[in-house]
Design a protein around this motif. Structure first.
Motif, PDB file in Angstrom:
ATOM      1  N   LYS A 163      45.424  32.995  54.342  1.00 23.30           N
ATOM      2  CA  LYS A 163      46.693  32.445  54.825  1.00 23.30           C
ATOM      3  C   LYS A 163      47.773  32.566  53.751  1.00 23.30           C
ATOM      4  O   LYS A 163      48.927  32.891  54.059  1.00 23.30           O
ATOM      5  N   LEU A 164      47.404  32.312  52.499  1.00 25.46           N
ATOM      6  CA  LEU A 164      48.371  32.450  51.409  1.00 25.46           C
ATOM      7  C   LEU A 164      48.930  33.872  51.375  1.00 25.46           C
ATOM      8  O   LEU A 164      50.150  34.074  51.309  1.00 25.46           O
ATOM      9  N   VAL A 165      48.060  34.850  51.440  1.00 31.68           N
ATOM     10  CA  VAL A 165      48.483  36.252  51.406  1.00 31.68           C
ATOM     11  C   VAL A 165      49.414  36.564  52.580  1.00 31.68           C
ATOM     12  O   VAL A 165      50.465  37.195  52.413  1.00 31.68           O
ATOM     13  N   GLU A 166      49.030  36.120  53.758  1.00 36.99           N
ATOM     14  CA  GLU A 166      49.837  36.387  54.951  1.00 36.99           C
ATOM     15  C   GLU A 166      51.175  35.657  54.898  1.00 36.99           C
ATOM     16  O   GLU A 166      52.210  36.204  55.306  1.00 36.99           O
ATOM     17  N   ASP A 167      51.156  34.419  54.390  1.00 37.29           N
ATOM     18  CA  ASP A 167      52.391  33.637  54.335  1.00 37.29           C
ATOM     19  C   ASP A 167      53.378  34.215  53.326  1.00 37.29           C
ATOM     20  O   ASP A 167      54.597  34.169  53.554  1.00 37.29           O
ATOM     21  N   VAL A 168      52.877  34.736  52.220  1.00 39.07           N
ATOM     22  CA  VAL A 168      53.793  35.325  51.235  1.00 39.07           C
ATOM     23  C   VAL A 168      54.463  36.570  51.820  1.00 39.07           C
ATOM     24  O   VAL A 168      55.657  36.803  51.613  1.00 39.07           O
ATOM     25  N   LYS A 169      53.705  37.346  52.586  1.00 37.53           N
ATOM     26  CA  LYS A 169      54.309  38.501  53.264  1.00 37.53           C
ATOM     27  C   LYS A 169      55.364  38.037  54.268  1.00 37.53           C
ATOM     28  O   LYS A 169      56.441  38.645  54.384  1.00 37.53           O
ATOM     29  N   GLY A 186      71.647  34.439  46.518  1.00 41.53           N
ATOM     30  CA  GLY A 186      70.933  33.168  46.523  1.00 41.53           C
ATOM     31  C   GLY A 186      70.366  32.798  47.875  1.00 41.53           C
ATOM     32  O   GLY A 186      69.411  32.011  47.970  1.00 41.53           O
ATOM     33  N   ASN A 187      70.924  33.371  48.942  1.00 45.17           N
ATOM     34  CA  ASN A 187      70.436  33.091  50.298  1.00 45.17           C
ATOM     35  C   ASN A 187      68.985  33.536  50.466  1.00 45.17           C
ATOM     36  O   ASN A 187      68.215  32.929  51.216  1.00 45.17           O
ATOM     37  N   ILE A 188      68.612  34.622  49.764  1.00 41.80           N
ATOM     38  CA  ILE A 188      67.241  35.134  49.859  1.00 41.80           C
ATOM     39  C   ILE A 188      66.263  34.100  49.318  1.00 41.80           C
ATOM     40  O   ILE A 188      65.266  33.753  49.960  1.00 41.80           O
ATOM     41  N   GLY A 189      66.541  33.607  48.113  1.00 40.61           N
ATOM     42  CA  GLY A 189      65.648  32.640  47.485  1.00 40.61           C
ATOM     43  C   GLY A 189      65.530  31.347  48.264  1.00 40.61           C
ATOM     44  O   GLY A 189      64.450  30.756  48.357  1.00 40.61           O
ATOM     45  N   GLN A 190      66.650  30.896  48.829  1.00 40.55           N
ATOM     46  CA  GLN A 190      66.633  29.660  49.622  1.00 40.55           C
ATOM     47  C   GLN A 190      65.679  29.796  50.801  1.00 40.55           C
ATOM     48  O   GLN A 190      64.856  28.906  51.077  1.00 40.55           O
ATOM     49  N   ALA A 191      65.776  30.926  51.519  1.00 38.34           N
ATOM     50  CA  ALA A 191      64.926  31.145  52.698  1.00 38.34           C
ATOM     51  C   ALA A 191      63.456  31.218  52.307  1.00 38.34           C
ATOM     52  O   ALA A 191      62.586  30.640  52.990  1.00 38.34           O
ATOM     53  N   ILE A 192      63.153  31.914  51.224  1.00 34.39           N
ATOM     54  CA  ILE A 192      61.759  32.058  50.780  1.00 34.39           C
ATOM     55  C   ILE A 192      61.204  30.730  50.304  1.00 34.39           C
ATOM     56  O   ILE A 192      60.085  30.339  50.663  1.00 34.39           O
ATOM     57  N   THR A 197      57.554  26.114  50.615  1.00 35.64           N
ATOM     58  CA  THR A 197      57.305  24.685  50.419  1.00 35.64           C
ATOM     59  C   THR A 197      56.875  24.021  51.726  1.00 35.64           C
ATOM     60  O   THR A 197      56.055  23.091  51.716  1.00 35.64           O
ATOM     61  N   GLU A 198      57.393  24.511  52.844  1.00 36.26           N
ATOM     62  CA  GLU A 198      56.959  23.979  54.148  1.00 36.26           C
ATOM     63  C   GLU A 198      55.469  24.223  54.375  1.00 36.26           C
ATOM     64  O   GLU A 198      54.795  23.437  55.057  1.00 36.26           O
ATOM     65  N   GLN A 199      54.948  25.313  53.811  1.00 38.15           N
ATOM     66  CA  GLN A 199      53.523  25.640  53.967  1.00 38.15           C
ATOM     67  C   GLN A 199      52.658  24.926  52.928  1.00 38.15           C
ATOM     68  O   GLN A 199      51.431  25.080  52.934  1.00 38.15           O
TER      69      GLN A 199
END
Length: 290
Positions: A163-169, A186-192, A197-199
């Motif tokens: 799940k970690l691998v899939e979630d990072v993708k 900065g919008n990229i980092g915010q979304a990632i 953190t939600e996961q």
């Protein structure tokens, strides 16, 4: 200071007159700068000819990672992976960008389980059932750079690590949605970061993505704990990597004191990373290497 005339050839090498090519672009950049935005310098904005040359490098980078994907399995050593990458890169007329870079001794980075990044291939590191590994490949072809990495699951990987691998993708896909011209990086980092953190994960703060193409590492810095509407303005012709390193546990990391390269999670938790090289276009983005 040299000022280009409206009827002079454009600085991008397109052959068009400046007024028909990048004049409006440059005026728009000046306006954003007056409004307080961080705007990119010309040297990191790729010309059409440079973009095409970088794409040729990326074709090799992708092909080398495809070769790794076809051969990686339980029982191979990370030194085997280094041999594959080195030989395939050379065979296609290119050079591994990591080899000798600031003293790095190998042609690829192989980071297993709790290794966050910059793992050094070793004949004594044998991939075993349940491992996850990041293979980070960088290529120089005719002086142009490409850079991307992929995760691989070896054998029967636990549901949590898978799940970690899939979630990072997935986090990269969400980051890519934020790559739009005339908005901030900065919008990229915010979304990632929001997604990670939600996961229940944490995002490595100290290491991030970077501009690439004419050099191995260029501006801009691409962090993954950033806020919306901050950082450098993304404009057509910019090229950089998106490569979040996300830990199953806490975000703290440390560097191997012996080899001076490998980064580990401080709490020993697994870490995963994918990396894509992306070009900002007039209406969004184009993935250059993956």
């Amino acid at each position: 200071m040299f000022l280009i005339g409206r009827n002079d050839p454009c600085w991008c090498g397109s052959g068009k007159k400046y007024k028909q090519c990048h004049l409006a672009f440059d005026e728009k950049l000046k306006q954003f700068k007056r409004e307080g935005y961080i705007v990119p310098k010309k040297k990191i904005i790729k010309t059409p000819a440079q973009i095409e040359a970088i794409k040729e490098s990326a074709k090799i980078n992708i092909a080398v990672l495809d070769y790794v994907a076809e051969h990686i399995k339980e029982g191979v050593s990370t030194e085997d992976i280094n041999t594959w990458v080195h030989e395939e890169t050379i065979r296609q007329g290119a050079t591994p960008a990591t080899l000798g870079y600031q003293g790095y001794p190998k042609s690829v980075c192989t980071s297993v389980n709790d290794e966050v990044c910059h793992g050094i291939p070793d004949e004594n590191i044998i991939l075993k059932d349940g491992d996850i590994i990041n293979v980070d490949c960088s290529t120089i072809y005719n002086g142009y750079f490409s850079d991307s990495s992929r995760m691989f699951c070896i054998g029967n990987v636990s549901d949590e690590k898978k799940k970690l691998v899939e979630d990072v993708k997935k986090s990269i896909e969400l980051g890519l949605e934020q790559v739009k011209p005339w908005t901030t990086i900065g919008n990229i980092g915010q979304a990632i970061n929001d997604f990670a953190t939600e996961q229940g994960y944490s995002v490595v703060r100290e290491i991030g993505g970077h501009g690439v193409g004419l050099e191995f590492h260029e501006d801009p810095w691409v962090g993954y704990v950033t806020k919306r509407d901050t950082g450098m303005l993304m404009v057509p012709g910019m090229m950089f990597t998106i490569e979040p390193m996300i830990n199953m546990g806490r975000p703290e990391i440390y560097q191997d004191a012996d080899n001076g390269w490998t980064i580990y999670t401080e709490d020993g938790s697994p870490s995963a990373q994918w990396e894509v090289q992306v070009l900002v276009t007039e209406d969004g983005y184009e993935i250059i290497s993956y």
